[in-house]
Write an enzyme that holds these catalytic residues in place. Structure first.
Site, PDB file in Angstrom:
ATOM      1  N   HIS A 104      -2.972  10.929   0.512  1.00 52.12           N
ATOM      2  CA  HIS A 104      -2.479  10.720   1.879  1.00 52.12           C
ATOM      3  C   HIS A 104      -1.828  12.033   2.316  1.00 52.12           C
ATOM      4  CE1 HIS A 104      -1.034   7.445   4.854  1.00 52.12           C
ATOM      5  NE2 HIS A 104      -0.674   8.598   5.391  1.00 52.12           N
ATOM      6  N   ARG A 151       0.857  -1.184   0.000  1.00 50.27           N
ATOM      7  CA  ARG A 151       0.000   0.000   0.000  1.00 50.27           C
ATOM      8  C   ARG A 151       0.894   1.236   0.000  1.00 50.27           C
ATOM      9  NH1 ARG A 151      -2.357   3.083   4.679  1.00 50.27           N
ATOM     10  NH2 ARG A 151      -4.002   4.353   3.758  1.00 50.27           N
ATOM     11  N   GLU A 169      -3.720  -0.100   8.100  1.00 50.82           N
ATOM     12  CA  GLU A 169      -2.562   0.300   8.909  1.00 50.82           C
ATOM     13  C   GLU A 169      -2.725  -0.241  10.316  1.00 50.82           C
ATOM     14  OE1 GLU A 169      -1.593   4.486   9.219  1.00 50.82           O
ATOM     15  OE2 GLU A 169      -1.912   4.778   7.071  1.00 50.82           O
ATOM     16  N   GLU A 210      -7.565   8.497   5.962  1.00 51.62           N
ATOM     17  CA  GLU A 210      -7.854   9.156   7.244  1.00 51.62           C
ATOM     18  C   GLU A 210      -8.349  10.594   7.099  1.00 51.62           C
ATOM     19  OE1 GLU A 210      -4.296   8.748   9.585  1.00 51.62           O
ATOM     20  OE2 GLU A 210      -4.542   6.604   9.815  1.00 51.62           O
ATOM     21  N   TYR A 254      -4.718   1.972  15.869  1.00 51.17           N
ATOM     22  CA  TYR A 254      -3.502   2.087  16.678  1.00 51.17           C
ATOM     23  C   TYR A 254      -3.757   1.890  18.169  1.00 51.17           C
ATOM     24  CZ  TYR A 254      -1.043   3.441  12.516  1.00 51.17           C
ATOM     25  OH  TYR A 254      -0.480   3.402  11.267  1.00 51.17           O
TER      26      TYR A 254
HETATM   27  O1  IFM Z   1       2.306   7.710   9.990  1.00 50.39           O
HETATM   28  C1  IFM Z   1       0.927   7.770  10.109  1.00 50.39           C
HETATM   29  C2  IFM Z   1       0.251   7.556   8.782  1.00 50.39           C
HETATM   30  O2  IFM Z   1       0.681   8.470   7.829  1.00 50.39           O
HETATM   31  C3  IFM Z   1      -1.247   7.695   8.919  1.00 50.39           C
HETATM   32  N1  IFM Z   1      -1.757   6.871   9.973  1.00 50.39           N
HETATM   33  C4  IFM Z   1      -1.086   6.906  11.247  1.00 50.39           C
HETATM   34  C5  IFM Z   1       0.412   6.725  11.069  1.00 50.39           C
HETATM   35  C6  IFM Z   1       1.128   6.769  12.439  1.00 50.39           C
HETATM   36  O3  IFM Z   1       0.873   7.982  13.065  1.00 50.39           O
END
Ligand code: IFM
Length: 467
Positions: A136, A92, A374, A181, A312
Site C-alpha cells: 500500500h 484489512r 474501501e 490501487e 469513492y
Molecule cells: O486514504 C486513501 C487510501 O490510502 C487509498 N484509497 C483512498 C483513500 C482515501 O483517499
C-alpha cells in the site's frame, strides 16, 4: 484503551437491503501501514518513498509526515480491541515493506515481522479475520533510487519481499491482496507527481503500471505455489463509475479514454489477459509504449479469488480541448459536476455509481467475486462539548453506499464483503492529517480515540446483519 462509549442499540433504522447479501458476508474496517503505524525508524525500519516525499517542501499539506501518525505500532493491542468491539469480522491492513525487509533487499527483519505476527495473533484471538495487503504504497527508498516501479527489477524484488511475509504469516492468514490501487502508485506517483516519489514522467508511469501488474502476477502465483494452508489471492483497484456527459461523439470518446486509462488498463490484463487495444493505441500516439515482454500477460492474468474494489465517487466526462481531467495521459477531457453534495476531499457523493460499477464488473468481467475493500468519506469532524463526535454526513454516506452495494447484489453482482475506509482518522497522503476519513476520531496531540456516531451506526448495522 483510551477510547470511548461502547456502541449501543437504538430504535429501528432503515434497512439498506441487507437481505440481498450472502449470509457469510464479510464486514470490515481498513487501514494501511504508513497511514497509521508511526514508529518510522523503530526496530530496524528504513525509509520508504513516503518518508522521503514528506520532506520535500510543499509536497504534503502542512509538511505533515508519518513519523508518528496514529502511533498504532505501539498501541496495536488496544486498537485491535477497538476493532473487535465494533463487531466486524475482518480487518484489512497493509504490511510496511521497509519494516520487514529494510532497504528492500536481503533477509527479513525479525523485529519488523514480529509486529505483524502479534497483530495477526491478536486479531485471530478476537475472531477477526486478517486481510493482508502486501503493498500500500510504501516502497523502500533504495528501490526507488534504483529506478522504482518503472524498473522491471522492482517486480522481482516485490516477489522476494512477499515470500518473506508469507513465510512468517502464511500458516495463519487466508486472505492476501497483492497491491492496493496500482493506478495511484503509477499515475499519481510517476506522472502527476502529487504522490511519492513525486516524478512527472508519463512514460515512466506507463512502465510502472506494467511492472506493478507484473509484480502482482509473480506474487499471486508464488503465494499459491508456496502455500501450506488454503489461501485466497486478490488485488485491489480504485475503480470509478464513468459516464459520458452526452451522446456527442466527442464526449463518448472522452469517456472511452478516461475509463480506458483508469479502469480497463488494469482490469483487462488482470481478468482478460490483454491490455485494451484502444488504450495501447492512445498511449502510442503519445509516444508511450508499455514495456511488455513475452509471457508477461500470462503471468499477470493469474486467477483471482477476489477483486477488491475501492469506490469513492463517480465521474461524468465531456470533451474539452482546454481541459486535462481524464485521470491519465492526454488532454482534452473535462469532468462534469453532477451537482451532488461533496465530501471534504471535494468528491461528489454519488452512491448510484457504486451500484452501476459493481453490476458492470459482474457483467464485463464475470466469474470473479467482488469485495469492496474501501469506501468512505472525509468530513471536518470535531469533538463536541458532550465529548462525542457527531458525523451525520458520514453516517448517511455509509448508509447510502451500503444500500448501493445491496442493490448491486440484488441485480446479480457477486459481492462477498465490505470494508469501511477507514478504521480511524489517519495520514491522508498529500492532504496530511487535515482530512479525516475515520469511523474513529483521533486526537493527534493525545492519541485519544473516540468512536464517532458513524462507528456506532456501522457497528449496529453489522450486529443487525449477524442476528
Ligand atoms: O486514504 C486513501 C487510501 O490510502 C487509498 N484509497 C483512498 C483513500 C482515501 O483517499
Amino acid at each position: 484503551m483510551n477510547s470511548t462509549t461502547a456502541p449501543t442499540a437504538t430504535a429501528a433504522e432503515p434497512d439498506p437491503g441487507l437481505a440481498h447479501l450472502p449470509a457469510d458476508f464479510l464486514w470490515g474496517v481498513a487501514t494501511s501501514s504508513y497511514q497509521i503505524e508511526g514508529a518510522a525508524s523503530e526496530d530496524g525500519r528504513t525509509p520508504s518513498i513516503w518518508d522521503t516525499f514528506c520532506r520535500v517542501p510543499g509536497a504534503v499539506v502542512g509538511q505533515h509526515n508519518g513519523d508518528v501518525a496514529c502511533d498504532h505500532y505501539r498501541r496495536m493491542p488496544e486498537d485491535v480491541a477497538m476493532i473487535a468491539g465494533l463487531g466486524v469480522n475482518a480487518y484489512r491492513f497493509s504490511i510496511a515493506w521497509p519494516r520487514v525487509q529494510p532497504h528492500g533487499r536481503g533477509p527479513a527483519n525479525a523485529r519488523g515481522l514480529d509486529f505483524y505476527k502479534r497483530l495477526v495473533d491478536e486479531l485471530l484471538a478476537r475472531g477477526v479475520q486478517p486481510w493482508i495487503t502486501l503493498y500500500h504504497w510504501d516502497l523502500p527508498q533504495e528501490l526507488e533510487d534504483m529506478g522504482g516501479w518503472p524498473a522491471r527489477d522492482t517486480a522481482y524484488r516485490f516477489a522476494d519481499y512477499a515470500a518473506l511475509v508469507q513465510t512468517a504469516l502464511g500458516d495463519r492468514v487466508e486472505h492476501w491482496t497483492t497491491l492496493n490501487e496500482p493506478w495511484c502508485s503509477a499515475y499519481l506517483g510517476y506522472a502527476e507527481g502529487m504522490h511519492a516519489p513525486g516524478r512527472r514522467e508519463p512514460a515512466a508511469a506507463a512502465a510502472a503500471t506494467h511492472h506493478l501488474l507484473l509484480g502482482h502476477g509473480l506474487v499471486a502465483q508464488q503465494l499459491r505455489d508456496r502455500a501450506t494452508t488454503p489461501l485466497k489471492v486478490g488485488i485491489t483497484l480504485n475503480l470509478s463509475d464513468h459516464l459520458a456527459a452526452s451522446d456527442d461523439p466527442g464526449d463518448l470518446d472522452a469517456l472511452r479514454r478516461a475509463d480506458g486509462i483508469a479502469n480497463r488498463l488494469y482490469l483487462d490484463p488482470l481478468l482478460r489477459g490483454a491490455y485494451p487495444a484502444d488504450v495501447v493505441a492512445d498511449l502510442e500516439r503519445q509516444g508511450i509504449k508499455l514495456p511488455v515482454r513475452d509471457g508477461d500477460l500470462e503471468q499477470i492474468a493469474q486467477p483471482l479469488d477476489t477483486l477488491g474494489v475501492n469506490y469513492y465517487s463517480h465521474n461524468t466526462y465531456a470533451a474539452d480541448p482546454r481541459a486535462d481531467e481524464g485521470g491519465g495521459y492526454g488532454a482534452g477531457i473535462r469532468t462534469v459536476p453532477q451537482g451532488a453534495e461533496r465530501t471534504a476531499m471535494g468528491w461528489e457523493v454519488l452512491p448510484e455509481g457504486l451500484t452501476r460499477l459493481l453490476v458492470r464488473l459482474g457483467r464485463d468481467y464475470p466469474g470473479t467475486p467482488l469485495v469492496i475493500t474501501e469506501n468512505g468519506a472525509a468530513y471536518d469532524d470535531e469533538v463536541a462539548p458532550d465529548g462525542q463526535v457527531h458525523d451525520p454526513l458520514r453516517v448517511e454516506y455509509f448508509r447510502s453506499h451500503i444500500a448501493a452495494v445491496c442493490r448491486a447484489a440484488e441485480q446479480g453482482a457477486d459481492i462477498r464483503g465490505y470494508f469501511a475506509w477507514s478504521l480511524m482518522d489517519n495520514f491522508e497522503w498529500a492532504e496530511g492529517y487535515r482530512r479525516r476519513f475515520g469511523l474513529v476520531h483521533v486526537d493527534y496531540a493525545t492519541q485519544r480515540r473516540t468512536l464517532k456516531d458513524s462507528a456506532q451506526w456501522y457497528s449496529r448495522l453489522v450486529e443487525r446483519f449477524s442476528r
